[in-house]
Structure formats: C-alpha cells, structure tokens
Design a protein around this motif. Sequence first.
Motif, short mmCIF file in Angstrom:
data_model
loop_
_atom_site.label_atom_id
_atom_site.label_comp_id
_atom_site.label_asym_id
_atom_site.label_seq_id
_atom_site.Cartn_x
_atom_site.Cartn_y
_atom_site.Cartn_z
N ASN A 107 10.50 -38.37 21.38
CA ASN A 107 9.85 -37.22 20.55
C ASN A 107 9.83 -37.76 19.21
O ASN A 107 8.62 -37.40 18.38
CB ASN A 107 10.22 -35.87 20.69
CG ASN A 107 10.18 -35.50 22.00
OD1 ASN A 107 9.43 -35.93 22.92
ND2 ASN A 107 11.01 -34.50 22.48
N ALA A 108 10.75 -38.20 18.47
CA ALA A 108 10.68 -38.60 17.23
C ALA A 108 10.07 -39.91 16.71
O ALA A 108 9.76 -40.23 15.71
CB ALA A 108 12.16 -38.58 16.44
N ALA A 109 9.97 -40.82 17.85
CA ALA A 109 9.45 -42.15 17.50
C ALA A 109 7.71 -42.10 17.31
O ALA A 109 7.01 -41.23 17.65
CB ALA A 109 9.35 -43.01 18.90
N THR A 110 7.46 -43.14 16.29
CA THR A 110 6.27 -42.81 15.98
C THR A 110 5.09 -44.04 16.52
O THR A 110 3.79 -43.68 16.16
CB THR A 110 5.97 -42.92 14.25
OG1 THR A 110 6.74 -44.08 13.81
CG2 THR A 110 6.70 -41.71 13.73
N ASP A 111 5.76 -44.96 17.26
CA ASP A 111 4.95 -45.78 17.60
C ASP A 111 5.34 -46.48 18.89
O ASP A 111 6.63 -46.18 19.36
CB ASP A 111 4.82 -47.05 16.84
CG ASP A 111 6.10 -47.91 16.33
OD1 ASP A 111 6.67 -48.63 17.14
OD2 ASP A 111 6.90 -47.44 15.36
N ASP A 112 4.48 -47.02 19.89
CA ASP A 112 4.80 -47.68 21.25
C ASP A 112 6.13 -48.73 21.26
O ASP A 112 6.77 -48.43 21.99
CB ASP A 112 3.45 -47.95 21.90
CG ASP A 112 2.69 -47.01 22.55
OD1 ASP A 112 3.04 -45.89 22.40
OD2 ASP A 112 1.66 -47.28 22.65
N GLN A 113 6.20 -49.35 20.35
CA GLN A 113 7.09 -50.26 20.29
C GLN A 113 8.60 -49.59 20.38
O GLN A 113 9.39 -50.07 21.11
CB GLN A 113 7.02 -51.45 19.09
CG GLN A 113 8.11 -52.70 19.53
CD GLN A 113 7.87 -53.79 18.47
OE1 GLN A 113 7.74 -53.44 17.26
NE2 GLN A 113 7.71 -54.73 18.84
N THR A 114 8.62 -48.72 19.36
CA THR A 114 9.92 -48.00 19.35
C THR A 114 10.21 -47.20 20.46
O THR A 114 11.18 -47.09 20.99
CB THR A 114 9.77 -46.99 18.00
OG1 THR A 114 9.57 -47.77 16.73
CG2 THR A 114 11.12 -46.16 17.99
N ARG A 115 9.13 -46.56 21.12
CA ARG A 115 9.32 -45.78 22.35
C ARG A 115 9.77 -46.40 23.41
O ARG A 115 10.63 -46.17 24.15
CB ARG A 115 8.07 -45.09 22.61
CG ARG A 115 7.37 -43.78 21.61
CD ARG A 115 6.34 -43.25 22.09
NE ARG A 115 5.89 -42.27 21.24
CZ ARG A 115 4.88 -42.57 20.45
NH1 ARG A 115 4.13 -43.79 20.48
NH2 ARG A 115 4.38 -41.85 19.45
N TRP A 116 9.29 -47.76 23.47
CA TRP A 116 9.84 -48.67 24.55
C TRP A 116 11.29 -48.95 24.29
O TRP A 116 12.23 -49.20 25.22
CB TRP A 116 8.86 -49.94 24.68
CG TRP A 116 7.62 -50.09 25.15
CD1 TRP A 116 6.40 -50.03 24.74
CD2 TRP A 116 7.51 -49.60 26.70
NE1 TRP A 116 5.30 -49.87 25.86
CE2 TRP A 116 6.21 -49.66 26.74
CE3 TRP A 116 8.18 -49.56 27.86
CZ2 TRP A 116 5.66 -49.45 28.22
CZ3 TRP A 116 7.98 -49.25 29.17
CH2 TRP A 116 6.66 -49.26 29.45
N LEU A 117 11.53 -49.33 23.14
CA LEU A 117 12.88 -49.85 22.74
C LEU A 117 13.72 -48.66 22.96
O LEU A 117 14.89 -48.72 24.03
CB LEU A 117 12.93 -50.25 21.48
CG LEU A 117 14.54 -50.42 20.71
CD1 LEU A 117 15.21 -51.56 21.58
CD2 LEU A 117 14.42 -50.37 19.37
N ILE A 118 13.57 -47.33 22.87
CA ILE A 118 14.36 -46.46 23.10
C ILE A 118 14.58 -46.06 24.79
O ILE A 118 15.69 -45.89 25.24
CB ILE A 118 13.76 -45.13 22.47
CG1 ILE A 118 13.76 -45.03 21.00
CG2 ILE A 118 14.54 -43.68 22.94
CD1 ILE A 118 13.00 -44.05 20.25
N LEU A 119 13.34 -46.29 25.49
CA LEU A 119 13.45 -46.23 26.77
C LEU A 119 14.29 -47.02 27.56
O LEU A 119 15.26 -46.76 28.41
CB LEU A 119 11.83 -46.01 27.36
CG LEU A 119 11.84 -45.90 28.92
CD1 LEU A 119 12.53 -44.50 29.47
CD2 LEU A 119 10.67 -46.04 29.35
N LEU A 120 13.72 -48.30 27.23
CA LEU A 120 14.51 -49.57 28.03
C LEU A 120 16.09 -49.61 27.63
O LEU A 120 16.75 -50.30 28.29
CB LEU A 120 13.82 -50.57 27.80
CG LEU A 120 12.17 -50.71 28.11
CD1 LEU A 120 11.65 -51.90 28.01
CD2 LEU A 120 12.31 -50.33 29.74
#
Length: 395
Positions: free
Chosen positions: A374-387
């Motif tokens: 929820n705090a991530a501001t870009d897709d690359q960060t979201r992918w890193l958090i998820l994977l």
Amino acid sequence: VDRLFETPASTPKELPGAEDATGDKAINIAALQSWWIDHLLATPTPFAERMTFFWHGHFTSDYRKVSGQTPYLYWQNLTWRKIALGGLRDMVLQVTTDPAMLRYLDLGQSTGKSPNENYSRELMELFTMGADTFTESDVRGAAKALAGWREPITPAMSEYQLKKALERNPKAKAITPDTVKTGVFEKTRAFTGPVAFLGETRQWSTEAVVDKILTQDSVAPFITTKVLREFVTPDPSDAYVKRIAEGFRKSRYDTKTLMRDVLTSPEFLEPASYRALVKSPTEFMLHAARALETPALSKTIAQTGASMGQSLYDPPSVGGWPSNASWVSSANVLARVNFIVTTLTGMPKAPAFGNAHQTLIEGIVGPKTAELLNAATDDQTRWLILLASPEFQLK
C-alpha cells in the motif's frame, strides 16, 4: 484433474550437440541446465514437467560424476519425462538401466566376479523401500543379482575412442557402437548361480529383483510419503499415508492413480495444507520469471541456483535435495531477494503490476506485506515487495 494426467508431456527442443557428446565435444552443463529451464518456462504441459522435476530429485544423478562427455544426462532428462506418470515397475527398470545412473552409482562397472553394492543399496534405501527395511546381506545379494550391465557406446563415442586408441596403437580397431540408449546387459559379466535376496534364494534377473522389491510392504508408504511431502504437507499423518498408499498398491503402483488420489484427497484441500510447503529455489525462480513475463531468464536461473542450494543435475547427495523448511535460512532468503532485485534492475521496464497480488497469491497477504504494498509508489517496488514476500515463497 484427469486432463493433467491424460495430456501427453510436451517434448523439449533438441539440445544441439548433445547426442554427439564425447571427450572432446562435451555437453556444456550450464547449457544443459538452461535448456531444461527454457522448457520448464515454456512447456504447455507444466504438470508433466513438475513430475519430471520431482523424479529428478528422487532418482538423482549428478554431472560431476556422470560428466558431459556423454549424452547420458541429456538422455536421462528425456527418459524421466517419458516415465513421469507411468507405472513404478517400468520406472524402476528404466532407472536401473539408465546410462547416467549406471555411471553415477557404479552399476555399469559391476560384474559377477566383482559386484558393486552402491546401486543395490540406494535402490532399496532411497528409491523404493526406505531405510531399515533390508539387511546388508540383501545389499550384497542384490549387487550380485544386478551385475552384468554396461554403459552404451554411441557412434560419436566410438569414433572418439578409436581416435584416442590410434594415438597409442596404429593397429587399434573401432568399437562397434550400440543401437540403444539404455544399458547393455552382457551375460558373461553377470553373476551365475543362486543368490539370497529379501528372504528368497534363487537365480535372479534384473526384472525379478525389481519384482521382489515391489512385493515389500514398505514400498507404497515410502513413495507415498515422499509424494505427499512434495505436493501436500511436510508432515502427513500416518492415516493419510496409509490410505493413499493402499490405493497405490492396489493399482499395481500406477503413478497416475497415486497422483489422482493425492490431488483429489480431502487433505489436499484442507486449510492446513494451504501454503504449507516452501518452494524450492528452482520453483521460486521459475515462478518469478513467469510472473515478470521474462522467459529469457533461463541462464540467470541456472547460474543462480547454486547460491540458493539447488543447481540442476548437481544434487548435494544421492538422496537429492532437502525440502520445505530446509530451504528457510538467512542466506537462502537473502539470495532470493538478491535474485529479484537483480532481475528487476536488469529489466528495461517491469510489467504493469495491476492485480498481481490477486493473480499470484490470491490476494491473501500478511499485514506487513499489505502495508508495504500500500505504501509503494511504483510498480517496480511493488514487484520487489510481492516476489520477495514470505507469501510468495510458499506453495
């Protein structure tokens, strides 16, 4: 579920040069690993490939002993795929006479006069019956009964051997190549006479040894337990093992029946089995590559496997790789995170994240992962958090 079992396994593209591997034209092991990973990522029959991967860890052979100077490891991968959902009897016979296995566990050097016990021991302890189900006398008896097999010689190997022989002796003659891709049985190298094995004394053939093993009560529970730990739960109950093993035995050890019973069992769908298993390093990297839509990662996956403790064709022992909680360590977790970071950094642009958390982990995340997403501001960060999340490491 039936569709999983009835769809024939997709065959990989041919690995260039593999069939003609020799001492001066060896298979590059990294290329062999990448070849299989390419197929794992692209196959239209992923369940058949998952079973091939399972048997690769059960009936192990490693490149360090087998080497790439023959096509044996390449052949073994093709063979395991063909037999992945077959009957256990045919499977064990194929394993016994597989050229890579003949070399790995020394059965190809075993003769009636000098029987080697390596394969006979592991055949019972690690492949079929389990520990403490046989005696040292049974190991010696099986070694004698199985003696007589040798590795096959390909036309390319015959030519190479002749070339080397001529360097030493100008009158050397060529060795006639074999026409099969399995071991070759030579009666003159076998043991002749009665042998005591698993409570019976007689003249044995390879088929008779396997048949005798399959009469043992320990076989079905042993194989069933390993399958359940791989696909359902790290700690299956005795009752669960007993029920599935009984069906496996009654089916005359039909692997399709075993897997159908496992995947349709109530325990497979129980909440306790949800994300109860830890992905192996290879599974983790394959799943990440598919999620990021980057099939070109095969070489990176092959190179990274060793740092996570799982390099294809290179198990730590004849017992294969560890599983589940054994993969959880600070070093392994760090290697997984580094793999994701390196992969994302090397991509021109990460794919749109969208609802990836819904697609990949059904949207079921822990509070910390949800907070970070929820705090991530870009897709690359979201992918890193998820994977890199704990949830993505589970299956």
